[in-house]
Enzyme design. Sequence first.
Site, PDB file in Angstrom:
ATOM      1  N   CYS A 293       0.812  -1.215   0.000  1.00 24.51           N
ATOM      2  CA  CYS A 293       0.000   0.000   0.000  1.00 24.51           C
ATOM      3  C   CYS A 293       0.845   1.264   0.000  1.00 24.51           C
ATOM      4  CB  CYS A 293      -0.880   0.046   1.232  1.00 24.51           C
ATOM      5  SG  CYS A 293      -2.268  -1.048   1.110  1.00 24.51           S
TER       6      CYS A 293
ATOM      7  N   CYS B 150      -3.438   9.661   5.391  1.00 23.31           N
ATOM      8  CA  CYS B 150      -2.414   9.443   6.410  1.00 23.31           C
ATOM      9  C   CYS B 150      -3.002   9.623   7.808  1.00 23.31           C
ATOM     10  CB  CYS B 150      -1.258  10.429   6.229  1.00 23.31           C
ATOM     11  SG  CYS B 150      -0.386  10.221   4.674  1.00 23.31           S
TER      12      CYS B 150
END
Lengths: 286, 390
Positions: free
Chosen positions: A35, A106
């Site tokens: 990822c 994030c």
Amino acid sequence: MWDYTDKVKEHFLNPRNVGDIADADAVGEVGSLACGDALKLFIKLDDNKERIVDAKFQTFGCGSAIASSSALTEMIKGKTLDEALGVTNQEIADFLGGLPEEKMHCSVMGQEALEVAIAKYRGGPLPVHHDHGHDQEQEGEIVCKCFGLTDGFLKKVIAQNRLHTAEQVTHFTKAGGACGGCIPKIKELIAEVLGEQKQDAPKRPEKLTNLRKMQLIQEVLENEIRPQLWSDGGDLELIDIAGATVQIAFRKACAGCASSGYTAKFVEQKLRDLVSDDIVVEEVQQ
Amino acid sequence: MKEIYLDNNATTKVDEAVFEEMRPYFCELYGNPSSMHFFGGQVQKKVDEARSRVAALLGADPSEIIFTACGTESDNTAIRSAIEVFPNRRHIITTRVEHPAVLTLCRNLTKHGYRVTELNVDGAGRLDLDELRKVVDEDTAIVSIMYANNETGVVFPIEEIGQIVKEKGALFHTDAVQAVGKIPLNMASSTIDMLALSGHKLHAPKGIGALYLRKGVPFRPFMVGGHQEKSRRAGTEATSSVIALGKACELAGQHLDDENTRVKGMRDRLERELMAIIPASRINGGGAERLPNTLSIAFEFVEGEAILLLLSEKGICASSGSACTSGSLEPSHVLRAMGVPFTCAHGSIRFSLSRFTTDEEINAVIKELPPIIQRLREISPFGRELLKKQ
Ligand code: FES
């Protein structure tokens, strides 16, 4: 180059709490090498097992992933587990003075790791975010195969962050960011969440004179809707209001955007929630 | 902090000599080269000279050079022209590692009924010519294959490819934006029908490019309007930029040797030293023939953007093959096509040198980069595993 705030840069260049806790009470791991980002979070509780006294992290990822992890560990220290669970990804981003929208995933990763850690500690079912968490029970239907994200997770992020375009969902969760095959399904989820939000719609004035209604429509457009579109580089213009019909024209990035139909639906929903049930939004080319 | 610019495949600095050459053509010699009077005539002469200079670098005839706005325009012109001159051919061949200037256009053309084959590359970034032999046929209008890859620097066997293409009567175009000025080219003895180049990759300004169009190759213009460029590209020439491109090509020709000896030497040293100091690193395209100035190197278990940001703190400008810098989420399509493992692809960095690069700058990278990788590996859960094992 990304336009990072000084706070993001500071936490990236001097991350707080890097490392591990040998006798951690809880450890949460999310993400993977494939990822492009991953986070391992360690939590230590006080003697009464109530408050978090220490938190440490290890992150593989870009500048904002490292900064978000650092921020998260700072934010949860001193909190009870329930208080920590209440920390949203938006709060992580706010702590850093904001993140570029493309990097919001994030901050979501930080929130996910925390949920996994606490769920593991409490022994309850583990929340499902990514399918590469191996030992996790699959729960919900995988919508994005590339990043292994379920409908339940996506709906939560959509609702919490009031997302209204598939592109935003990609920025926040990565879903749709690779092959794009899941984008139609993501759009359905957005429409679903918008529908649910309608049911627990916020209070709004009971009876409206025509004049007040028009004023209110304009206020909602200016204060609630346009700022959201700006953040995507888009905009709209109010063309006319005739009774309950509100005519708008999309500008900038929204004009000619393939998903402007969804955006129009979002505008309509917002106006119905905040002004009146009978509002119909019409997109006009002008 | 003095900047160390090692991102020359993205863009280059304008050479001072190039700038001096173009300077008078803004406020003093601003005539239109198409005008009949002496004032335009002197500009026309200079444009002709530029055309000859570009042609000289390519080993072409000046009449075969068409000035455009950029590499992208040249690529678009070539491919669109080919499908127009062959209305009955509905097949286009390109590669998976092409620049978006070609790849996006080809993918868009599938929506208009064109069949597009994207050739694969192997782990070193090399094409399989047998695959090309199998797919090229009488329906193929154009084969568009880059001369050298912008990310890895891998150079394709263009002449061999051209032979295969010619056998089926298709046109052959190459996006040579990264190759021109770095390796010797000679159109006189080439199989290339059309070639795209871009000024800002060889120390000319941004916004100027050229298309080489072999004499006799059928052509349909992309831009129509006036009769400029013999009606092959309408629109008043960006004369000062054209003149700059001419000078830049002349200088590039003079520096070709230097590029392939001194610059290549610096690149090789950078590569050697980094590989020696930093464990778990690899060269993308390492097994293939490469441009002399390009180094794409991957560091396992760290992410490219983080490396770039820390390099940037030290004044070092490079580029990343990682997704995170671009806002897209997957590693670059080039590294993915090469099958570079995800462990490396996310941590790939590209250094691209130029003739202005110095030994001191290379030394600085060799000094600053290893501790950056070490530091990020200490933060990374996977990197920590690696460090423990050592
Ligand atoms: S399935 Fe979601 S991006 Fe591929």
